[in-house]
Design an enzyme around this catalytic site. Sequence first.
Site, PDB file in Angstrom:
ATOM      1  N   ASP A  32       0.793  -1.251  -0.012  1.00  0.00           N
ATOM      2  CA  ASP A  32       0.023   0.198   0.168  1.00  0.00           C
ATOM      3  C   ASP A  32       1.071   1.269   0.054  1.00  0.00           C
ATOM      4  O   ASP A  32       1.865   1.449   0.679  1.00  0.00           O
ATOM      5  CB  ASP A  32      -1.068   0.017   1.437  1.00  0.00           C
ATOM      6  CG  ASP A  32      -1.988   0.988   1.217  1.00  0.00           C
ATOM      7  OD1 ASP A  32      -3.287   0.451   0.868  1.00  0.00           O
ATOM      8  OD2 ASP A  32      -1.864   2.117   0.977  1.00  0.00           O
ATOM      9  N   ILE A  33       0.641   2.254  -0.733  1.00  0.00           N
ATOM     10  CA  ILE A  33       1.300   3.480  -0.879  1.00  0.00           C
ATOM     11  C   ILE A  33       1.302   4.318   0.285  1.00  0.00           C
ATOM     12  O   ILE A  33       2.061   5.153   0.613  1.00  0.00           O
ATOM     13  CB  ILE A  33       0.812   4.305  -2.204  1.00  0.00           C
ATOM     14  CG1 ILE A  33       1.905   5.276  -2.712  1.00  0.00           C
ATOM     15  CG2 ILE A  33      -0.663   5.023  -1.757  1.00  0.00           C
ATOM     16  CD1 ILE A  33       1.597   5.994  -4.141  1.00  0.00           C
ATOM     17  N   ASN A  88     -12.769  -3.202   2.770  1.00  0.00           N
ATOM     18  CA  ASN A  88     -13.673  -2.163   2.990  1.00  0.00           C
ATOM     19  C   ASN A  88     -14.809  -2.161   1.632  1.00  0.00           C
ATOM     20  O   ASN A  88     -14.316  -2.016   0.401  1.00  0.00           O
ATOM     21  CB  ASN A  88     -12.932  -0.690   2.854  1.00  0.00           C
ATOM     22  CG  ASN A  88     -11.979  -0.515   4.197  1.00  0.00           C
ATOM     23  OD1 ASN A  88     -12.429  -0.909   5.070  1.00  0.00           O
ATOM     24  ND2 ASN A  88     -10.993   0.146   3.720  1.00  0.00           N
ATOM     25  N   GLN A  95     -14.242   2.444   1.400  1.00  0.00           N
ATOM     26  CA  GLN A  95     -13.796   1.973   0.186  1.00  0.00           C
ATOM     27  C   GLN A  95     -13.469   3.227  -0.651  1.00  0.00           C
ATOM     28  O   GLN A  95     -14.259   4.002  -1.074  1.00  0.00           O
ATOM     29  CB  GLN A  95     -14.672   0.908  -0.494  1.00  0.00           C
ATOM     30  CG  GLN A  95     -13.806   0.368  -1.761  1.00  0.00           C
ATOM     31  CD  GLN A  95     -14.446  -0.954  -2.438  1.00  0.00           C
ATOM     32  OE1 GLN A  95     -15.881  -0.999  -1.947  1.00  0.00           O
ATOM     33  NE2 GLN A  95     -13.958  -1.199  -3.577  1.00  0.00           N
ATOM     34  N   SER A  96     -12.294   3.370  -1.278  1.00  0.00           N
ATOM     35  CA  SER A  96     -11.889   4.627  -2.070  1.00  0.00           C
ATOM     36  C   SER A  96     -11.641   4.027  -3.438  1.00  0.00           C
ATOM     37  O   SER A  96     -11.603   4.858  -4.463  1.00  0.00           O
ATOM     38  CB  SER A  96     -10.626   5.195  -1.365  1.00  0.00           C
ATOM     39  OG  SER A  96      -9.686   4.442  -1.254  1.00  0.00           O
ATOM     40  N   HIS A 101     -10.298  -5.559  -3.508  1.00  0.00           N
ATOM     41  CA  HIS A 101      -9.078  -5.795  -2.858  1.00  0.00           C
ATOM     42  C   HIS A 101      -9.243  -6.181  -1.419  1.00  0.00           C
ATOM     43  O   HIS A 101     -10.223  -5.753  -0.877  1.00  0.00           O
ATOM     44  CB  HIS A 101      -8.259  -4.463  -2.995  1.00  0.00           C
ATOM     45  CG  HIS A 101      -8.763  -3.231  -2.426  1.00  0.00           C
ATOM     46  ND1 HIS A 101      -9.663  -2.285  -3.422  1.00  0.00           N
ATOM     47  CD2 HIS A 101      -8.777  -2.631  -1.369  1.00  0.00           C
ATOM     48  CE1 HIS A 101      -9.826  -1.385  -2.758  1.00  0.00           C
ATOM     49  NE2 HIS A 101      -9.380  -1.401  -1.475  1.00  0.00           N
ATOM     50  N   HIS A 103      -6.867  -5.819   2.045  1.00  0.00           N
ATOM     51  CA  HIS A 103      -5.783  -5.345   3.014  1.00  0.00           C
ATOM     52  C   HIS A 103      -5.303  -6.277   3.919  1.00  0.00           C
ATOM     53  O   HIS A 103      -5.986  -6.856   4.727  1.00  0.00           O
ATOM     54  CB  HIS A 103      -6.048  -3.973   3.743  1.00  0.00           C
ATOM     55  CG  HIS A 103      -6.855  -2.796   3.015  1.00  0.00           C
ATOM     56  ND1 HIS A 103      -5.926  -1.732   2.730  1.00  0.00           N
ATOM     57  CD2 HIS A 103      -7.811  -2.600   2.537  1.00  0.00           C
ATOM     58  CE1 HIS A 103      -6.672  -0.971   2.304  1.00  0.00           C
ATOM     59  NE2 HIS A 103      -7.953  -1.369   1.931  1.00  0.00           N
TER      60      HIS A 103
HETATM   61  P1  5GP Z   1      -9.734   1.141   0.036  1.00  0.00           P
HETATM   62  O1  5GP Z   1      -9.842   2.618   0.982  1.00  0.00           O
HETATM   63  O2  5GP Z   1     -10.444   1.482  -1.230  1.00  0.00           O
HETATM   64  O3  5GP Z   1     -10.416   0.243   0.985  1.00  0.00           O
HETATM   65  O4  5GP Z   1      -8.143   0.953  -0.071  1.00  0.00           O
HETATM   66  C1  5GP Z   1      -7.473   1.722  -1.186  1.00  0.00           C
HETATM   67  C2  5GP Z   1      -6.015   1.462  -0.865  1.00  0.00           C
HETATM   68  O5  5GP Z   1      -5.188   1.797  -2.067  1.00  0.00           O
HETATM   69  C3  5GP Z   1      -5.728   2.843   0.277  1.00  0.00           C
HETATM   70  O6  5GP Z   1      -5.066   2.269   1.459  1.00  0.00           O
HETATM   71  C4  5GP Z   1      -4.645   3.492  -0.322  1.00  0.00           C
HETATM   72  O7  5GP Z   1      -3.500   3.973   0.437  1.00  0.00           O
HETATM   73  C5  5GP Z   1      -4.056   2.426  -1.574  1.00  0.00           C
HETATM   74  N1  5GP Z   1      -3.654   3.221  -2.860  1.00  0.00           N
HETATM   75  C6  5GP Z   1      -4.252   4.282  -3.447  1.00  0.00           C
HETATM   76  N2  5GP Z   1      -3.454   4.418  -4.503  1.00  0.00           N
HETATM   77  C7  5GP Z   1      -2.458   3.704  -4.603  1.00  0.00           C
HETATM   78  C8  5GP Z   1      -1.499   3.818  -5.551  1.00  0.00           C
HETATM   79  O8  5GP Z   1      -1.275   4.407  -6.605  1.00  0.00           O
HETATM   80  N3  5GP Z   1      -0.669   2.580  -5.146  1.00  0.00           N
HETATM   81  C9  5GP Z   1      -0.667   1.779  -4.225  1.00  0.00           C
HETATM   82  N4  5GP Z   1       0.249   1.056  -4.107  1.00  0.00           N
HETATM   83  N5  5GP Z   1      -1.582   2.006  -3.230  1.00  0.00           N
HETATM   84  C10 5GP Z   1      -2.588   2.647  -3.458  1.00  0.00           C
END
Ligand code: 5GP
Length: 115
Positions: A32-33, A88, A95-96, A101, A103
């Site tokens: 994760d970034i 999420n 979820q973003s 996915h 985590h």
């Molecule tokens: P969500 O909020 O959808 O459950 O998780 C999305 C995750 O993707 C976040 O933890 C965010 O830090 C990660 N993320 C967003 N953009 C990138 C990216 O360009 N590269 C990587 N490695 N992770 C990303």
Amino acid sequence: MNNPDCLFCGIVAGEVPSEKVAETDLAMAFRDINPQAPTHVLVIPKRHSPTLTELAGAHPDAAVGVLTLAHQVATDEGVAGGYRLVCNNGARAQQSVFHAHAHVLGGRDFAWPPG
Ligand code: 5GP
Ligand code: ZN
């Protein structure tokens, strides 16, 4: 399979750089970034689906492939004895990125209930 508007489809295709840690025919794992724990790896299906639950209905083999690779990553990272596996599911759950996915979070203690 690939959605041109999707960030994680771009990572699967190698068009967006990522720190890949593992891969199978069905799934891919990368760091994760914005890590929230010493180990924070995202495990995604190579096939696009907005959420893991929708993927499970349409392509159960791909959903199982995500879970199997998640545990392999936890083992390889040395956290298999206790790790948080988070999905999420939907905007209200934070979820973003709408490519399914999981985590894999490990290397520290976690609280319950989650925030
Ligand atoms: P969500 O909020 O959808 O459950 O998780 C999305 C995750 O993707 C976040 O933890 C965010 O830090 C990660 N993320 C967003 N953009 C990138 C990216 O360009 N590269 C990587 N490695 N992770 C990303
Ligand atoms: Zn996608």
